[in-house]
Write an enzyme that holds these catalytic residues in place. Structure first.
Site, mmCIF file in Angstrom:
data_model
loop_
_atom_site.group_PDB
_atom_site.id
_atom_site.type_symbol
_atom_site.label_atom_id
_atom_site.label_comp_id
_atom_site.label_asym_id
_atom_site.label_seq_id
_atom_site.Cartn_x
_atom_site.Cartn_y
_atom_site.Cartn_z
ATOM 1 N N GLY A 1 -18.759 35.089 -7.455
ATOM 2 C CA GLY A 1 -18.596 33.829 -6.729
ATOM 3 C C GLY A 1 -19.664 32.841 -7.133
ATOM 4 N N GLY A 2 -19.269 31.611 -7.338
ATOM 5 C CA GLY A 2 -20.248 30.569 -7.626
ATOM 6 C C GLY A 2 -20.782 30.035 -6.315
ATOM 7 N N HIS B 1 -23.933 39.447 -9.285
ATOM 8 C CA HIS B 1 -23.033 39.227 -8.143
ATOM 9 C C HIS B 1 -22.753 37.759 -7.862
ATOM 10 C CE1 HIS B 1 -26.415 38.019 -5.706
ATOM 11 N NE2 HIS B 1 -25.727 38.006 -4.612
ATOM 12 N N GLY B 2 -23.576 36.862 -8.355
ATOM 13 C CA GLY B 2 -23.334 35.446 -8.049
ATOM 14 C C GLY B 2 -24.374 34.603 -8.745
ATOM 15 N N LYS C 1 -16.471 26.466 4.595
ATOM 16 C CA LYS C 1 -17.747 27.165 4.784
ATOM 17 C C LYS C 1 -18.199 27.107 6.225
ATOM 18 C CE LYS C 1 -21.285 26.965 1.931
ATOM 19 N NZ LYS C 1 -21.404 28.275 1.274
ATOM 20 N N ASP D 1 -26.452 42.564 5.038
ATOM 21 C CA ASP D 1 -25.019 42.326 5.125
ATOM 22 C C ASP D 1 -24.296 43.425 4.336
ATOM 23 O OD1 ASP D 1 -22.574 41.336 5.654
ATOM 24 O OD2 ASP D 1 -22.891 39.375 4.727
ATOM 25 N N ASN E 1 -24.138 31.624 2.731
ATOM 26 C CA ASN E 1 -23.459 31.430 1.447
ATOM 27 C C ASN E 1 -22.013 31.938 1.457
ATOM 28 O OD1 ASN E 1 -24.098 34.110 1.624
ATOM 29 N ND2 ASN E 1 -25.000 34.279 -0.412
ATOM 30 N N ASN F 1 -23.112 44.598 -1.849
ATOM 31 C CA ASN F 1 -24.260 45.128 -1.092
ATOM 32 C C ASN F 1 -23.865 46.505 -0.577
ATOM 33 O OD1 ASN F 1 -25.705 42.744 -1.308
ATOM 34 N ND2 ASN F 1 -25.759 42.310 0.879
#
Lengths: 506, 159
Positions: free
Chosen positions: A403-404, A429-430, A505, A120, A227, A355
């Site tokens: 981000g969580g 990153h998370g 989501k 991604d 996610n 990424n």
């Protein structure tokens, strides 16, 4: 892969401080540099358990643990400094996820690896602020969540609603957010608060396969699944009042919107195409790696250059994608509050890429060098006064958006000078997965997750019910552990904590 | 190569038994498929991927499309076969497949021709499952042991 007993493996690992471990030469064959990973005591256990499991007899054809993958990356040609694992590191495809590595552009043997970017390409996080307070949103929270869900196409098989033909796509790939601006989807100042100003200049759509363009066209302006999410969040805690103020975050309870998405099928196909090309280039140039998944090509080879140009086009796609969803988010808010997005002060605080591979200047052994920096599941975190960060953040350092997961908090950090010297200006990153998706679905109950989220006051709109279990907070490492480790290790600094009140989501 | 619905015979609507399962992997999912022949294991693996994207009972057979895959070796063939199927889903005709029948399975020249039975994916009709980003070679295994009548494949898909 070298097979040793677990206690033998441990001899190659050394805890150098409470938050950092060194991976010594010889842990994997042909290491050019050492490896390093950042963990606290909780994350350390997860990391070492992964290694321990892989040492069990009969573990053939399984997955390489993250710590082995960090060491394999350290064996790639042209790597400088160290191969670095961030606190959210876990096993990935070739590179670990949460792994960064820099390669010397001046070394003709240096490589670029699509696995070091991820499928991604330019997956990232964007944060919008508003001048609303939680109490303004509470009475219409459900309607607002529904409106966002109706505006933003989500989930597998969804198609974008931004009008787009093949020619528009070519222009968007070349221009990135300049295209979004020209078409009226974003504000001029949005670009300023975006890495690379939302446009990678070396993008060349002619280096992208027709197959990738075909996959990308229907998906532009879609959130995706897995996610990825759009969340309405409120400021829960401010750690650094000055830096938060520079970001327009003034008070507890202030409402923000976080968008986590990437380059969709377009980027996935660019990565897939490049992996096929690079397998051939590796044979031709006799590039040896420890793992077949670490497909790579010399930076200066045709394949290497073509990938970097196609990757840049995919990065532009991702920015246009997040920009399109920014537009839809502003529309949804404007309709619910019957106010213009301007009057709601819906500015982009920042937009990060986690990424990506970028050409950057760094000091290595006292000398300034031009490096190709791969960040896979790792976020750039440049310090105050760095020339590549916007003027608004010159004194605070670059905002870093972490981000969580569904129902957990998210963080805004800022870059530090220590991070610049230790990790090439990179941080986490998370949260990083802790449980496999299949295990989550077996062990976690759908209704329980929803009831729990409801009791926490979080509205949720999810296209796929399966995803509710897979993405449950229990499936992930604790994002607070991850962020606290980065803060304690000094590679970035906590600024703001956000908690979700509505989640959209795939 | 598309056929009208009327061109389908009764046999085309017979749904094969499920011979696949999903195995654990931290970030992704591993498809494990098997069959009485290697060809069947490949077909089952493709169907396993589609079944991860939606719930199969909601999918009807209304269209047939044909795909081709070519490669340099057997693992490459499995990879490209799945990649072609993913492409069929991702672009026009946006086909979600309920049944796959490989009509040419050449393990000498590494070539597959496959008939794909299903319909256009429609939100509202088909529950949204998980999106597949890409096929990977990661820990890929192909078990091809005719003397034990053992045919299995393992593929990790990136999700």
């Amino acid at each position: 892969m070298v097979v040793r007993q677990y206690n033998e493996e441990l001899k190659y690992l050394e805890k150098i401080n409470p938050y950092c471990w060194r991976i010594k030469m010889g842990f994997q064959p042909n290491m050019n540099v050492e490896g390093v990973f950042y963990v606290n005591s909780t994350l350390e256990k997860l990391m070492l358990d992964e290694l321990k499991n892989s040492c069990r007899p009969g573990m053939t054809g399984g997955f390489l643990p993250g710590v082995k993958q960090i060491a394999n990356v350290a064996a790639l040609p042209g790597i400088v400094g160290r191969s670095i694992g961030l606190p959210d590191v876990h096993s990935g495809y070739g590179f670990a996820i949460g792994n960064m590595a820099a390669f010397d552009m001046a070394d003709p043997k240096s490589i670029v690896s699509p696995g070091g970017v991820g499928f991604d390409i330019n997956c990232g996080v964007r944060l919008l602020r508003t001048n609303l307070h939680e109490k303004d949103v509470q009475p219409i929270k459900e309607q607002l969540a529904q409106s966002l869900f109706d505006h933003i196409p989500v989930g597998v098989g969804s198609k974008g609603i931004i009008p787009m033909n093949a020619r528009d796509l070519e222009e968007a790939l070349e221009m990135g957010m300049d295209w979004s601006l020209r078409e009226g989807y974003v504000w001029a100042e949005d670009k300023e608060h975006c890495e690379e100003y939302g446009r990678m200049l070396n993008a060349d759509p002619s280096k992208v396969s027709l197959r990738a363009k075909k996959r990308g066209l229907p998906q532009l302006g879609t959130l995706g699944a897995g996610n990825h999410y759009a969340e309405i969040q409120v400021v829960d805690e401010i750690f650094d009042k000055y830096a938060a103020g520079k970001m327009g975050i003034e008070r507890i309870g202030q409402v923000c919107v976080m968008i986590h998405s990437g380059s969709r099928g377009f980027g996935h196909q660019v990565a897939t195409d490049a992996l096929v090309q690079m397998e051939k280039a590796m044979k031709r140039d006799q590039i040896e790696t420890n793992d077949r998944q670490l497909a790579c090509a010399r930076i200066n080879s045709v394949e290497g250059q073509d990938y970097l140009k196609a990757m840049a086009a995919a990065a532009n796609f991702a920015w246009v994608n997040r920009s399109s969803m920014t537009f839809l988010t502003r529309q949804a808010f404007a309709k619910q509050f019957k106010m213009a997005p301007d009057d709601l002060d819906m500015h982009v605080i920042y937009d990060v890429s986690h990424n990506i591979a970028k050409v950057e200047e760094h000091v290595v052994d006292g000398k300034m060098k031009t490096l190709l920096v791969h960040r896979k599941g790792s976020t750039r975190a440049f310090p105050p006064h760095h020339p590549l960060i916007p003027v608004d953040y010159q004194l605070t350092g670059q905002p870093v958006l972490i981000g969580g997961t569904m129902g957990t908090c998210s963080y805004v950090l800022t870059g530090t000078h220590q991070g610049m010297t230790e990790t090439f200006g990179s941080t986490c990153h998370g949260a990083g997965r802790a449980l496999s998706r299949a295990k989550s679905r077996r062990n976690i109950d759908y209704k329980e997750v929803l009831t729990k989220l409801e009791s926490m006051g979080i509205s949720i709109r999810v296209a796929s019910p399966k995803l509710v279990m897979e993405e449950a907070p229990e499936s992930y490492k604790n994002v607070t552990d991850v962020v606290n480790t980065c803060h304690a290790a000094g590679i970035s600094k906590k600024t703001v904590k956000l908690r979700p009140i509505a989640v959209i989501k795939g | 190569m598309d056929e009208e619905l009327g061109g389908l015979t009764e046999d085309d609507f017979v749904i094969p038994p499920v011979k696949y399962e999903y195995l654990d992997h931290t970030a992704d999912v591993q498809l494990h498929a098997w069959g009485n022949t290697l060809k069947e294991a490949f077909e089952q693996c493709g169907m396993a991927m589609f079944a991860y994207m939606t719930e199969m009972p909601y999918v009807q057979i209304r269209e047939v499309h044909t795909i081709e895959a070519n490669a340099d070796d057997l693992m490459g063939l499995l990879y490209h076969f799945l990649d072609e199927l993913l492409f069929l889903f991702s672009v026009e005709p946006f086909l979600i497949c309920k049944k796959l029948v490989i009509t040419e399975f050449n393990t000498q020249e590494f070539r597959i021709v496959c008939k794909c039975y299903g319909e256009e994916f429609q939100i509202g009709k088909h529950p949204q499952g998980t999106e597949v980003k890409a096929i990977t070679y990661s820990a890929m295994q192909i078990v091809d042991e005719p003397k034990d009548n053992k045919y299995e494949v393992f593929v990790i898909i990136d999700i």
